[in-house]
Design a protein around this motif. Structure first.
Motif, PDB file in Angstrom:
ATOM      1  N   GLY A 100       0.904  -0.868   0.277  1.00 18.88           N
ATOM      2  CA  GLY A 100       0.481   0.405   0.100  1.00 18.88           C
ATOM      3  C   GLY A 100       0.461   1.125  -0.097  1.00 18.88           C
ATOM      4  O   GLY A 100       0.240   2.065   0.385  1.00 18.88           O
ATOM      5  N   THR A 101       2.207   1.198  -0.411  1.00 23.06           N
ATOM      6  CA  THR A 101       2.944   2.361  -0.407  1.00 23.06           C
ATOM      7  C   THR A 101       3.558   2.356  -1.371  1.00 23.06           C
ATOM      8  O   THR A 101       4.144   2.132  -2.382  1.00 23.06           O
ATOM      9  CB  THR A 101       4.259   2.539   0.730  1.00 23.06           C
ATOM     10  OG1 THR A 101       5.153   0.869   0.226  1.00 23.06           O
ATOM     11  CG2 THR A 101       3.737   2.074   2.187  1.00 23.06           C
ATOM     12  N   ALA A 102       4.046   3.606  -2.226  1.00 26.33           N
ATOM     13  CA  ALA A 102       4.165   4.086  -3.203  1.00 26.33           C
ATOM     14  C   ALA A 102       5.589   5.507  -3.192  1.00 26.33           C
ATOM     15  O   ALA A 102       5.663   5.728  -2.224  1.00 26.33           O
ATOM     16  CB  ALA A 102       3.105   4.425  -3.878  1.00 26.33           C
ATOM     17  N   THR A 103       6.221   5.112  -4.049  1.00 28.95           N
ATOM     18  CA  THR A 103       7.287   6.081  -4.285  1.00 28.95           C
ATOM     19  C   THR A 103       6.826   6.662  -5.959  1.00 28.95           C
ATOM     20  O   THR A 103       6.626   5.831  -6.966  1.00 28.95           O
ATOM     21  CB  THR A 103       8.902   5.623  -4.386  1.00 28.95           C
ATOM     22  OG1 THR A 103       8.838   4.619  -3.282  1.00 28.95           O
ATOM     23  CG2 THR A 103       9.713   6.788  -4.957  1.00 28.95           C
ATOM     24  N   VAL A 104       6.957   7.977  -5.964  1.00 27.84           N
ATOM     25  CA  VAL A 104       7.296   8.789  -7.304  1.00 27.84           C
ATOM     26  C   VAL A 104       8.524   9.272  -7.634  1.00 27.84           C
ATOM     27  O   VAL A 104       8.511  10.238  -6.826  1.00 27.84           O
ATOM     28  CB  VAL A 104       5.584   9.452  -7.087  1.00 27.84           C
ATOM     29  CG1 VAL A 104       5.426  10.108  -8.056  1.00 27.84           C
ATOM     30  CG2 VAL A 104       4.437   8.667  -7.271  1.00 27.84           C
ATOM     31  N   SER A 105       8.976   9.449  -8.562  1.00 29.51           N
ATOM     32  CA  SER A 105       9.261  10.321  -9.028  1.00 29.51           C
ATOM     33  C   SER A 105       9.471  11.645 -10.639  1.00 29.51           C
ATOM     34  O   SER A 105       8.743  11.242 -11.754  1.00 29.51           O
ATOM     35  CB  SER A 105      10.777   9.503  -9.018  1.00 29.51           C
ATOM     36  OG  SER A 105      10.742   8.965 -10.800  1.00 29.51           O
ATOM     37  N   THR A 139      10.694  21.190 -16.219  1.00 29.50           N
ATOM     38  CA  THR A 139       9.765  21.560 -15.977  1.00 29.50           C
ATOM     39  C   THR A 139       7.823  20.874 -16.376  1.00 29.50           C
ATOM     40  O   THR A 139       7.129  20.643 -15.162  1.00 29.50           O
ATOM     41  CB  THR A 139       9.476  23.228 -15.790  1.00 29.50           C
ATOM     42  OG1 THR A 139      10.740  23.200 -15.717  1.00 29.50           O
ATOM     43  CG2 THR A 139       8.252  24.031 -15.053  1.00 29.50           C
ATOM     44  N   ALA A 140       7.941  21.309 -17.265  1.00 32.70           N
ATOM     45  CA  ALA A 140       6.547  20.389 -17.659  1.00 32.70           C
ATOM     46  C   ALA A 140       6.215  19.232 -17.293  1.00 32.70           C
ATOM     47  O   ALA A 140       5.081  18.818 -17.409  1.00 32.70           O
ATOM     48  CB  ALA A 140       6.296  20.867 -19.394  1.00 32.70           C
ATOM     49  N   GLN A 141       6.984  18.526 -17.643  1.00 31.38           N
ATOM     50  CA  GLN A 141       7.263  17.334 -17.161  1.00 31.38           C
ATOM     51  C   GLN A 141       6.486  16.533 -15.585  1.00 31.38           C
ATOM     52  O   GLN A 141       5.937  15.936 -15.333  1.00 31.38           O
ATOM     53  CB  GLN A 141       8.152  16.087 -17.517  1.00 31.38           C
ATOM     54  CG  GLN A 141       8.495  14.147 -16.703  1.00 31.38           C
ATOM     55  CD  GLN A 141       9.701  14.132 -16.972  1.00 31.38           C
ATOM     56  OE1 GLN A 141      10.374  13.651 -18.212  1.00 31.38           O
ATOM     57  NE2 GLN A 141      10.627  13.785 -16.385  1.00 31.38           N
ATOM     58  N   LEU A 145       3.415  15.206 -13.942  1.00 31.58           N
ATOM     59  CA  LEU A 145       3.589  14.275 -13.432  1.00 31.58           C
ATOM     60  C   LEU A 145       2.243  14.502 -12.120  1.00 31.58           C
ATOM     61  O   LEU A 145       1.503  13.874 -11.133  1.00 31.58           O
ATOM     62  CB  LEU A 145       4.329  13.526 -12.745  1.00 31.58           C
ATOM     63  CG  LEU A 145       5.241  12.458 -13.463  1.00 31.58           C
ATOM     64  CD1 LEU A 145       5.531  12.955 -15.571  1.00 31.58           C
ATOM     65  CD2 LEU A 145       5.996  11.623 -13.061  1.00 31.58           C
ATOM     66  N   VAL A 146       2.721  15.742 -12.197  1.00 26.31           N
ATOM     67  CA  VAL A 146       1.996  16.171  -9.972  1.00 26.31           C
ATOM     68  C   VAL A 146       0.586  16.389 -10.262  1.00 26.31           C
ATOM     69  O   VAL A 146      -0.399  16.059  -9.991  1.00 26.31           O
ATOM     70  CB  VAL A 146       2.797  17.846  -9.866  1.00 26.31           C
ATOM     71  CG1 VAL A 146       1.876  17.878  -8.858  1.00 26.31           C
ATOM     72  CG2 VAL A 146       3.744  17.311  -9.319  1.00 26.31           C
ATOM     73  N   GLU A 147       0.033  16.615 -11.750  1.00 26.45           N
ATOM     74  CA  GLU A 147      -1.287  17.248 -12.359  1.00 26.45           C
ATOM     75  C   GLU A 147      -2.260  15.505 -11.874  1.00 26.45           C
ATOM     76  O   GLU A 147      -2.864  16.061 -11.421  1.00 26.45           O
ATOM     77  CB  GLU A 147      -1.194  17.923 -13.071  1.00 26.45           C
ATOM     78  CG  GLU A 147      -3.031  18.515 -13.983  1.00 26.45           C
ATOM     79  CD  GLU A 147      -2.617  18.403 -15.281  1.00 26.45           C
ATOM     80  OE1 GLU A 147      -4.221  18.441 -16.121  1.00 26.45           O
ATOM     81  OE2 GLU A 147      -1.632  19.042 -15.705  1.00 26.45           O
ATOM     82  N   VAL A 148      -1.845  14.558 -12.190  1.00 24.56           N
ATOM     83  CA  VAL A 148      -2.066  13.317 -13.200  1.00 24.56           C
ATOM     84  C   VAL A 148      -1.814  12.662 -12.256  1.00 24.56           C
ATOM     85  O   VAL A 148      -3.155  11.598 -11.640  1.00 24.56           O
ATOM     86  CB  VAL A 148      -1.536  12.563 -14.654  1.00 24.56           C
ATOM     87  CG1 VAL A 148      -1.912  11.311 -14.311  1.00 24.56           C
ATOM     88  CG2 VAL A 148      -1.344  13.430 -15.211  1.00 24.56           C
ATOM     89  N   VAL A 164      -1.280   6.104 -17.949  1.00 24.21           N
ATOM     90  CA  VAL A 164      -2.372   6.333 -16.173  1.00 24.21           C
ATOM     91  C   VAL A 164      -2.498   7.920 -17.272  1.00 24.21           C
ATOM     92  O   VAL A 164      -1.573   8.830 -17.206  1.00 24.21           O
ATOM     93  CB  VAL A 164      -0.666   7.013 -15.490  1.00 24.21           C
ATOM     94  CG1 VAL A 164      -1.468   7.168 -14.355  1.00 24.21           C
ATOM     95  CG2 VAL A 164      -0.177   5.456 -15.197  1.00 24.21           C
ATOM     96  N   ARG A 165      -4.401   7.941 -17.103  1.00 29.41           N
ATOM     97  CA  ARG A 165      -4.956   9.636 -16.697  1.00 29.41           C
ATOM     98  C   ARG A 165      -5.552   9.784 -15.810  1.00 29.41           C
ATOM     99  O   ARG A 165      -6.427   9.284 -14.936  1.00 29.41           O
ATOM    100  CB  ARG A 165      -5.752   9.368 -17.690  1.00 29.41           C
ATOM    101  CG  ARG A 165      -5.338   9.121 -19.435  1.00 29.41           C
ATOM    102  CD  ARG A 165      -6.705   9.328 -20.236  1.00 29.41           C
ATOM    103  NE  ARG A 165      -6.177   8.748 -21.682  1.00 29.41           N
ATOM    104  CZ  ARG A 165      -5.556   9.968 -22.110  1.00 29.41           C
ATOM    105  NH1 ARG A 165      -5.665  10.872 -22.046  1.00 29.41           N
ATOM    106  NH2 ARG A 165      -5.417   9.465 -23.493  1.00 29.41           N
ATOM    107  N   ALA A 166      -5.034  11.445 -15.300  1.00 31.21           N
ATOM    108  CA  ALA A 166      -6.050  11.782 -14.248  1.00 31.21           C
ATOM    109  C   ALA A 166      -7.788  11.412 -14.340  1.00 31.21           C
ATOM    110  O   ALA A 166      -8.469  11.525 -15.648  1.00 31.21           O
ATOM    111  CB  ALA A 166      -5.865  13.364 -14.085  1.00 31.21           C
ATOM    112  N   VAL A 167      -8.365  11.475 -13.827  1.00 37.79           N
ATOM    113  CA  VAL A 167      -9.715  10.904 -13.444  1.00 37.79           C
ATOM    114  C   VAL A 167     -10.240  12.424 -13.712  1.00 37.79           C
ATOM    115  O   VAL A 167     -10.147  13.280 -12.862  1.00 37.79           O
ATOM    116  CB  VAL A 167     -10.368  11.021 -11.983  1.00 37.79           C
ATOM    117  CG1 VAL A 167     -11.717  10.100 -12.338  1.00 37.79           C
ATOM    118  CG2 VAL A 167     -10.335   8.471 -12.623  1.00 37.79           C
TER     119      VAL A 167
END
Length: 183
Positions: A100-105, A139-141, A145-148, A164-167
């Motif tokens: 249940g944990t995640a890492t995002v870069s 910056t755009a990338q 990623l943060v937005e989605v 992966v798409r934002a709902v």
């Protein structure tokens, strides 16, 4: 629930509504949903609520393919915007672990989070990251990623490619993130 009748009680709805055709659809949906009594019909993956105000048909959301997503490192390959596709400019990854944990870069920053599923979506919670001045070329990338990943997102698997798409319940176009399973 009584027999095949469903009654909603103590319903709270905001007074904010969308405009135009979306608002008209929303109004009809709420009229039917908030009607006093509904007949319920459940057939397989379809639920129908029928009342004097109209009927609503719902289909079961596909489950998130948790076993195929977890305990793998997904490397970002591209970000798809409404204007086109941009290849990843810096290494970025997503890892959803079975605990249940995640890492995002993002290519600029990295953070830990907790994840869970709801319907056909994944939600990351409990994450914090520093507000950094990312290099201009990433910056755009980082923003995409943060937005989605900041809200609920829908994962779609096709072999070793994860999209992966934002709902977005309003039907707006959102960026998509294309990952490939790291070997």
């Amino acid at each position: 629930m009584e027999g095949d009748e469903l009654r909603f009680e103590d319903v709270a709805v905001s007074l904010v509504m969308c405009a135009g055709p979306v608002g008209a659809a929303e109004g009809a949906y709420l009229d039917a949903l908030l009607d006093r009594t509904h007949r319920v019909d459940l057939e397989g993956d379809r639920l129908v609520l029928a009342s004097e105000a109209g009927s609503l048909t719902f289909e079961r959301l596909p489950a998130v393919p948790v076993e195929e997503l977890t305990d793998r490192r997904w490397a970002l390959e591209a970000v798809v915007h409404g204007t086109g596709t941009s290849a990843a400019t810096h290494p970025a990854a997503l890892e959803l672990r079975s605990d249940g944990t995640a890492t995002v870069s993002t290519g600029c920053r990295e953070f830990e989070a907790v994840w869970q599923t709801a319907g056909d979506a994944v939600h990351l919670t409990g994450w914090e990251y520093e507000l950094l001045d990312c290099p201009a070329e990433v910056t755009a990338q980082d923003d995409a990623l943060v937005e989605v990943l900041a809200g609920a997102f829908r994962p779609q698997l096709d072999g070793d490619v994860l999209t992966v798409r934002a709902v977005d319940t309003r039907g707006a176009d959102t960026s998509a993130l294309l990952y490939r399973a790291a070997r």
